[in-house]
Structure formats: C-alpha cells, structure tokens
Motif scaffolding. Structure first.
Motif, PDB file in Angstrom:
ATOM      1  N   GLU A  92      51.966  87.108   9.456  1.00  0.00           N
ATOM      2  CA  GLU A  92      52.327  86.716   8.100  1.00  0.00           C
ATOM      3  C   GLU A  92      53.583  85.856   8.136  1.00  0.00           C
ATOM      4  N   VAL A  93      53.518  84.759   7.443  1.00  0.00           N
ATOM      5  CA  VAL A  93      54.665  83.866   7.382  1.00  0.00           C
ATOM      6  C   VAL A  93      55.046  83.670   5.918  1.00  0.00           C
ATOM      7  N   LEU A  94      56.327  83.735   5.676  1.00  0.00           N
ATOM      8  CA  LEU A  94      56.825  83.512   4.323  1.00  0.00           C
ATOM      9  C   LEU A  94      57.322  82.077   4.238  1.00  0.00           C
ATOM     10  N   ASP A  95      56.729  81.312   3.353  1.00  0.00           N
ATOM     11  CA  ASP A  95      57.183  79.941   3.173  1.00  0.00           C
ATOM     12  C   ASP A  95      58.002  79.864   1.902  1.00  0.00           C
ATOM     13  N   VAL A  96      59.235  79.512   2.075  1.00  0.00           N
ATOM     14  CA  VAL A  96      60.096  79.393   0.899  1.00  0.00           C
ATOM     15  C   VAL A  96      60.205  77.915   0.556  1.00  0.00           C
ATOM     16  N   VAL A  97      59.697  77.575  -0.600  1.00  0.00           N
ATOM     17  CA  VAL A  97      59.754  76.196  -1.055  1.00  0.00           C
ATOM     18  C   VAL A  97      61.053  76.018  -1.822  1.00  0.00           C
ATOM     19  N   HIS A  98      61.802  75.033  -1.442  1.00  0.00           N
ATOM     20  CA  HIS A  98      63.093  74.863  -2.109  1.00  0.00           C
ATOM     21  C   HIS A  98      63.441  73.388  -2.191  1.00  0.00           C
ATOM     22  N   GLY A  99      64.473  73.128  -2.954  1.00  0.00           N
ATOM     23  CA  GLY A  99      64.909  71.743  -3.100  1.00  0.00           C
ATOM     24  C   GLY A  99      64.772  71.288  -4.535  1.00  0.00           C
ATOM     25  N   ASP A 100      65.097  70.039  -4.738  1.00  0.00           N
ATOM     26  CA  ASP A 100      64.971  69.468  -6.075  1.00  0.00           C
ATOM     27  C   ASP A 100      63.559  68.952  -6.270  1.00  0.00           C
ATOM     28  N   ASP A 101      63.282  68.642  -7.478  1.00  0.00           N
ATOM     29  CA  ASP A 101      61.934  68.170  -7.775  1.00  0.00           C
ATOM     30  C   ASP A 101      61.550  66.982  -6.906  1.00  0.00           C
ATOM     31  N   GLY A 102      62.528  66.137  -6.661  1.00  0.00           N
ATOM     32  CA  GLY A 102      62.237  64.944  -5.886  1.00  0.00           C
ATOM     33  C   GLY A 102      61.885  65.238  -4.437  1.00  0.00           C
ATOM     34  N   LEU A 103      62.645  66.091  -3.811  1.00  0.00           N
ATOM     35  CA  LEU A 103      62.433  66.356  -2.394  1.00  0.00           C
ATOM     36  C   LEU A 103      62.310  67.859  -2.163  1.00  0.00           C
ATOM     37  N   ARG A 104      61.145  68.243  -1.873  1.00  0.00           N
ATOM     38  CA  ARG A 104      60.908  69.671  -1.633  1.00  0.00           C
ATOM     39  C   ARG A 104      60.787  69.916  -0.151  1.00  0.00           C
ATOM     40  N   ARG A 105      61.284  71.060   0.261  1.00  0.00           N
ATOM     41  CA  ARG A 105      61.171  71.419   1.669  1.00  0.00           C
ATOM     42  C   ARG A 105      60.680  72.845   1.776  1.00  0.00           C
ATOM     43  N   VAL A 106      60.185  73.154   2.925  1.00  0.00           N
ATOM     44  CA  VAL A 106      59.709  74.510   3.133  1.00  0.00           C
ATOM     45  C   VAL A 106      60.457  75.117   4.310  1.00  0.00           C
ATOM     46  N   VAL A 152      75.464  80.697   9.915  1.00  0.00           N
ATOM     47  CA  VAL A 152      74.419  80.639   8.921  1.00  0.00           C
ATOM     48  C   VAL A 152      73.642  79.349   9.182  1.00  0.00           C
ATOM     49  N   ALA A 153      72.404  79.494   9.576  1.00  0.00           N
ATOM     50  CA  ALA A 153      71.650  78.314   9.985  1.00  0.00           C
ATOM     51  C   ALA A 153      70.765  77.778   8.870  1.00  0.00           C
ATOM     52  N   PHE A 154      70.593  78.562   7.840  1.00  0.00           N
ATOM     53  CA  PHE A 154      69.815  78.089   6.702  1.00  0.00           C
ATOM     54  C   PHE A 154      70.391  78.706   5.446  1.00  0.00           C
ATOM     55  N   GLU A 155      70.553  77.906   4.436  1.00  0.00           N
ATOM     56  CA  GLU A 155      70.925  78.504   3.165  1.00  0.00           C
ATOM     57  C   GLU A 155      70.483  77.619   2.021  1.00  0.00           C
ATOM     58  N   VAL A 156      70.147  78.263   0.933  1.00  0.00           N
ATOM     59  CA  VAL A 156      69.744  77.516  -0.238  1.00  0.00           C
ATOM     60  C   VAL A 156      70.195  78.307  -1.468  1.00  0.00           C
ATOM     61  N   PRO A 157      70.786  77.629  -2.424  1.00  0.00           N
ATOM     62  CA  PRO A 157      71.184  78.340  -3.637  1.00  0.00           C
ATOM     63  C   PRO A 157      69.931  78.869  -4.345  1.00  0.00           C
ATOM     64  N   ILE A 158      70.008  80.027  -4.934  1.00  0.00           N
ATOM     65  CA  ILE A 158      68.788  80.583  -5.524  1.00  0.00           C
ATOM     66  C   ILE A 158      68.221  79.681  -6.616  1.00  0.00           C
ATOM     67  N   LYS A 159      69.077  78.907  -7.217  1.00  0.00           N
ATOM     68  CA  LYS A 159      68.579  78.000  -8.253  1.00  0.00           C
ATOM     69  C   LYS A 159      67.586  76.987  -7.693  1.00  0.00           C
ATOM     70  N   LYS A 160      67.738  76.718  -6.407  1.00  0.00           N
ATOM     71  CA  LYS A 160      66.895  75.686  -5.787  1.00  0.00           C
ATOM     72  C   LYS A 160      65.622  76.258  -5.173  1.00  0.00           C
ATOM     73  N   ILE A 161      65.448  77.550  -5.286  1.00  0.00           N
ATOM     74  CA  ILE A 161      64.213  78.118  -4.744  1.00  0.00           C
ATOM     75  C   ILE A 161      63.094  77.865  -5.739  1.00  0.00           C
ATOM     76  N   ALA A 162      62.077  77.207  -5.250  1.00  0.00           N
ATOM     77  CA  ALA A 162      60.989  76.859  -6.172  1.00  0.00           C
ATOM     78  C   ALA A 162      59.849  77.856  -6.095  1.00  0.00           C
ATOM     79  N   ALA A 163      59.571  78.315  -4.919  1.00  0.00           N
ATOM     80  CA  ALA A 163      58.466  79.258  -4.785  1.00  0.00           C
ATOM     81  C   ALA A 163      58.515  79.908  -3.421  1.00  0.00           C
ATOM     82  N   ALA A 164      57.840  81.054  -3.320  1.00  0.00           N
ATOM     83  CA  ALA A 164      57.702  81.707  -2.025  1.00  0.00           C
ATOM     84  C   ALA A 164      56.245  82.081  -1.870  1.00  0.00           C
ATOM     85  N   THR A 165      55.674  81.666  -0.769  1.00  0.00           N
ATOM     86  CA  THR A 165      54.259  81.985  -0.579  1.00  0.00           C
ATOM     87  C   THR A 165      54.048  82.606   0.791  1.00  0.00           C
TER      88      THR A 165
END
Lengths: 257, 416
Positions: free
Chosen positions: B315-329, B288-301
């Motif tokens: 088409e690219v799906l950008d999943v924004v995740h992380g805590d408010d302080g540090l967001r990653r895509v 598993v090379a990427f994982e994020v708890p669903i609670k940490k998913i902020a948005a998908a664009t």
C-alpha cells in the motif's frame, strides 16, 4: 600644543586637593574629583614622555611612584596608574572634562576596584634557587643519578663525556619536576596568607640564582607578618632564597576586571 | 621576614610594575597607555637584568606549564565564578544540548554554588549550561531516556528519531554496558524547559543540589511531569507546533546528482502531521526531507504498488499537494498505517474545503458529466463508470483534479 592631564592614580576622595610641586619635572600635582573619587594629575602637553636617556626615565619612574605613594598616604586607597598615562581633550571637551567624564563613565568599575584593594597593599615575592645546591640535592636524592655519577669517574674520557651529558639531562629533568612540585607547594603555602595573587614571569638575575617563582600578592596593609613568617620558612630551606618587597601601591591588582 | 622597599635594589620591581601594570583606561581620549612600546622598549634595553630568564631555556616548558596551570586555576575560580561565590561541588559532567537538528551531550565541568549550577568548558572557557537555583522547579533522576514501547503501537508517540547520538566520550559504565542504565539528573526549569545532566555521581549531585536549594529556602517538585520532548517531541518542531499524528513511514525520496537526474529511492523515516504542516523526518540525514503546509495538501490517495525490488505490491499513500497550477505527489508507504493516514489527511482536506466554503466541481474526463470533484476522484464517475487513474510516477506533476471539497464527507473531527 594641546593640553593633557598626566594620570598618576585614582584615589578614594571627593576632595579637590593640591599635593604640591612633586610631579614629574617638578610640576604641580592636584586632584580632579568626581563624586567620591578623584584622579591625581598634573597638567602637561598631550604628548607622551619619552627619552633615550635611561637615567631620565628612571627618574620619572621614581617620581611617578613618589606621587602615587604620597596620594596613597593622603587618601588611604588608590588605584595606581601605569607610567605615561595621559588623557587629553578634544575641540568640545577640555582635558579636565575628559578626565571627569572618564571617572563618571567608569565609576562603578573603579569603585569595585577600590573596594578590592581598600586597606590592602601589594607585596612582591620572588623565590630563587641556588642551581648548584639544588643540582647536588638531585644527585643525592636519586639513587640512579648517584650511581651514574659514580660510574663516570671510572670511565675513560670520551665515554665519561657522554655519561656526563646524560647525567646533566637527567638532573635537568629532575629539577624541572622538582620545580613543578615546589611551585605548587609554595603557591599553596603563600596563597593562605594573601587575598589575591598574580604569577609574574620569572626574571633571570644571575647564573647561580635562578628565579623559580615571581608573585605579586595582595595583602592587608599591615598584615604582612603572617606572609613574612611563611616566607622565612622557605628562605631557611637549603638552596632557596626569598626576596620580599613592598608594600607597593596595588599596581598588579587594578588592571583587569 | 621583613619586606624591603624602594632601595635602589627594588627599582627593577618598580619598573616592572609601572610599565606593565596599573590602571588601564579604556577611553578614546587617552593619548598613551602604560607601557607604551617606545618608552618600554628603550628603557628595558637600557636596564641590566631586565630580560626574562626564559632565554636561558632550561625552565621554558616548566614556566609555560606553571603559567598555564595558573591561568586555568584563575579561569575556573575567578573568571567563571563571581567573587564570594564558593564552589560546593565540582565534577566532570555533561549537558544534553538539543537545538534545531543539533543534538549532543556536551562535556565540561559542573560546578554547584549556592547561587547556580554551571557547566563550564575549561579549554574554551565557555559556559555550556547554567541555571540559577531559583529557576529550578523540579528535580528528578532518570535512567537515560524513559523506556517506551516504540515498536508495538505505531500511533503512540515515539522517540526513536529523537534518541541522542551516543556521547562522543565513552561513558563510564563500570561493567554495565547497557546504555539505558545511564542515569541522568533532569531539572525542570522555570522557563518551561528541562535540562538533562549527566555526571559520574548523579546521586551526589542531586543530594548537594537539594541541600543548597533547601538552604536557600527554595522548593521543588520531586516528580515533575516529563517534558514534552521526552514524550517524543521532535527537535525540528516550532515551539507551539503540535503533533496531531505521526508514525514510521517510508518515503520515495528524490536525489539529484550531476550523474543521474532525479534518482528516486525509498527511504525509511517518520511522518509527522502537525497543526501546520505535514513533514517527513529523514533519520539518516537528521533532517526534514519533505514538508508541506497543510493548506497545500490537496488529496491523499491509497494505491497498491510494488516497492523496490519486491514483487509483492504494497500500500502506498500518495499525498497530492501544491498549488492549483503545479501539483506534486509525495509517496509514502508503511504497512497498514497507510489507510489511517489516508483517512486523516482527507479529513483535513475536507475540513479545509468546508472552511473555505467552496465546493469544487469537476467534469468527468470521459463523459463530461459534472460531478463533485472529490467524489469523482474517489469513487469514479457515477454516469459512465470512469475511475481516476492513479498517479503512476510519483515525480510527475499529478494529473489529479484540483482540491476536492465535499462537506458531506466531513464526518470526523480534525484538531484544527
């Protein structure tokens, strides 16, 4: 000097008994019972018996065997102990308690072993080859060896030596193959008549007779006839000798598992 | 032939027995055990003919062989099987072992006894698999993995990442090289698992197994329902973890090496949405090379971008995740399914927002008007027409507003 108990065997009997002054160095042998088992022991100091004199050690070994035999006769089923097994106590536990504690702790295990050897005895079976006779057979049975041997007599000395070396190698190879076959065959023939068996290391006895098989067999105590008949057949084969010893207390079948 | 006993001639036999054998006492109160070196050695040296004939050399390899053979026999018949447990059937066989990310056919020898089925590895004397017959609830023959349409419908469960690596040993195909023809015996077990067994003659194994089960008065299901993993359940999932959605996905992976800092590359894999996390399985590395708890998913664009060296935008799906302080895509791409994923992920985000009962508001960076964060992100500012800049680089912490929430968008239902 701390005290210990020299263990001759464990017997299937819950009785507290005296076997008399038959132990090593004439010591009194008696039992320490726990439930329906007992340890057959004598009281000694907590130190192993050692001696540089092999006559003395041989004497001890015969005495040890004598006590196990006596217990075997008296109690019916025994788990013989090896020579020089001594249980001692500690500050809080006297040696007699240690022995009882061991019987208690190992009770199930010991019972299993008792069940396994009950009414049975151990027999030693050793099969020997007369090397010369077998080697002769090899030459007679294999055409290429026979031909090689014939050739040798016609060769000049130096060449004959090389040929003889070659012949010996081939004979050795054939003998090993035969040993393999014989071993399996005898093993299966003997296996039919025994409850269990252990393969022991062959011993070198003398130059002429080579031990090819050394077995310890667990057989019904008075059921050695069948096995004896089978061995008689092997014994009657040219070049083979069988040594059949026993009945022994089941020394080889109490160690593991 | 009569046995001889206790003449002088048998003293050697006696010594052998008394020094090397006899009851072994496992207790710390023992001061010496049978065959204590001191005595044993000095006695042996003193006695003629006591050394083993092995020194003679001739028979050494032979002796080793016979002893090895005997050890093997003993292992098989005695250590492995309990006393009084006859072997009804014995054949080479394999069990499919899958735990964590490790998955392989493990080979050994299969034994069927009236009590159990055991797969034993002779050399290591290791039991690879065993089950008491009582535990067997169902018996079924399968032709390898069941065939499934793994290509057509992306939304259907698929096992492509789960298919076993080919067994290390070559499988006897008898001229039939089509691997999917390999038949397996599947045992549904009481604990809920399913054991997959392979052997040359599965029919014989099945027949013998059913016979002994019948003799024991045990019943079994002849067509047990396929186990969860056969439906494509990946091995990395936790026991109770359920897949809500999954599909093939390319993922922009980051590789770090001493030479290039954070090299990024698109890699093929499979994206899973479970009831607890979003994770991407990288088949090449089997991890598993990427994982994020669903609670940490902020948005998908969704975005159109060039992928790799092609000029055509995808088409690219950008999943924004992380805590408010540090967001990653995290960026994913896969044909048309991006749209579906975007919708699903946003439903989750929305549902979470609803659950939390918070409505995050944001101000438009251009005109400063206050608007619902999600609307601002998705459709832009209704006042001045500003639209959110899509993340340009997947690695940069996302310049995306914090977790959006909009109860009005909570149209569909999400499975948690």
């Amino acid at each position: 000097m701390r005290e210990g108990r020299y263990i001759y065997c464990v017997a299937k009997s819950g009785e507290r008994a005296r076997l008399g002054p038959i132990g090593i160095e004439g010591l009194d042998v008696y039992t320490i019972p726990y439930r329906d088992l007992c340890a057959v022991v004598h009281t000694c100091s907590a130190e192993p018996y050692t001696s540089d004199d092999d006559k003395v050690v041989k004497g001890w070994i015969l005495t040890h065997q004598g006590v196990v035999e006596a217990a075997w006769k008296k109690f019916g089923t025994v788990l013989p102990g090896g020579f020089d097994t001594i249980i001692t106590g500690n500050e809080s536990t006297p040696p007699e308690e240690s022995v009882r504690g061991w019987l208690q702790e190992d009770y199930t295990h010991l019972q299993e072993k008792i069940e396994k050897v009950r009414g049975r005895a151990e027999y030693g079976v050793q099969i020997f080859w007369d090397q010369k006779v077998i080697a002769r057979q090899m030459v007679q049975d294999h055409k290429e060896l026979w031909e090689l041997e014939q050739e040798i007599s016609a060769k000049p000395d130096g060449t004959a030596y090389m040929y003889r070396q070659k012949l010996e190698r081939l004979i050795k190879k054939e003998m090993e193959a035969k040993a393999d076959r014989d071993f399996r065959e005898f093993f299966h023939r003997i296996k039919r008549h025994v409850h269990d068996l252990r393969i022991e290391k062959p011993k070198k006895v003398d130059e002429e007779m080579q031990m090819v098989m050394n077995l310890s067999c667990l057989v019904d105590r008075d059921g050695d006839e069948e096995l004896g008949e089978e061995l008689e057949k092997i014994h009657a084969t040219e070049g083979l000798r069988v040594r059949f010893t026993g009945p022994w207390p089941p020394y080889s079948f109490v160690a593991q598992g | 032939m009569e046995p001889v006993q206790l003449s002088r001639a048998t003293l050697v036999d006696l010594i052998d027995r008394l020094l090397d054998k006899g009851l072994v006492i496992h207790a710390d109160i023992i001061i010496s055990v049978a065959g204590i070196p001191l005595i044993g050695v000095n006695l042996r040296a003193a006695l003629a003919g006591m050394e083993t004939m092995l020194a003679y050399g001739v028979m050494q390899p032979w002796d080793e062989r016979t002893r090895a053979w005997e050890r093997e026999r003993r292992q098989r018949e005695e250590l492995l099987l309990k006393e009084g447990e006859p072997t009804l059937l014995s054949m080479p066989g394999a069990h499919y072992y899958a735990e964590g990310i490790c998955a392989a056919w493990r080979w050994g020898r299969l034994y069927l006894t009236p009590q159990r089925i055991v797969l034993h590895h002779g050399v290591f004397n290791e039991i690879l698999f065993q089950t008491p017959l009582e535990e067997i609830r169902g018996i079924a023959l399968q032709s390898g993995l069941p065939k499934r349409s793994t290509r057509t419908a992306e939304t259907s469960p698929c096992t492509s990442d789960r298919i076993a690596k080919p067994p290390l040993m070559s499988w006897p195909n008898r001229g039939d090289t089509h691997r999917s023809q390999t038949r397996e015996l599947w045992l549904t077990l009481g604990g809920g698992g399913t054991a997959r067994l392979r052997t040359r003659d599965v029919d014989r194994l099945k027949e013998a197994l059913e016979k002994s089960m019948a003799e024991r008065g045990l019943s079994w299901d002849e067509s047990p329902p396929p186990p969860a993993w056969a439906e494509g359940r990946p091995s990395f999932l936790a026991e109770n973890e359920e897949i809500a959605y999954e599909g093939k996905m390319w993922h922009l992976m980051t590789f770090s090496s001493p030479f290039e800092l954070n090299r990024v590359e698109w890699k093929p894999g499979r994206l899973y949405l479970t009831d607890s996390r979003l994770c991407w399985w990288y088949g090449f590395d089997q991890r598993v090379a990427f994982e994020v708890p669903i609670k940490k998913i902020a948005a998908a664009t969704k975005d159109m971008r060039r992928i790799g060296s092609t000029y055509k935008e995808k088409e690219v799906l950008d999943v924004v995740h992380g805590d408010d302080g540090l967001r990653r895509v995290a960026s994913f791409s896969s044909g048309r399914s991006v749209e579906v994923w975007e919708e699903i992920l946003n439903k989750i985000v929305t549902a979470q927002g609803t659950k939390a009962g918070s409505e995050e508001m944001e101000t438009c960076p251009q005109c400063g008007e206050e608007a619902q964060a999600r609307a601002l992100l998705e459709t832009g500012c209704s006042g001045c027409g500003w639209t959110s800049p899509r993340p340009q680089k997947s690695l940069a912490p996302a310049r995306v507003p914090p977790r959006p929430a909009n109860p009005q968008l909570d149209g569909g239902h999400v499975p948690w």
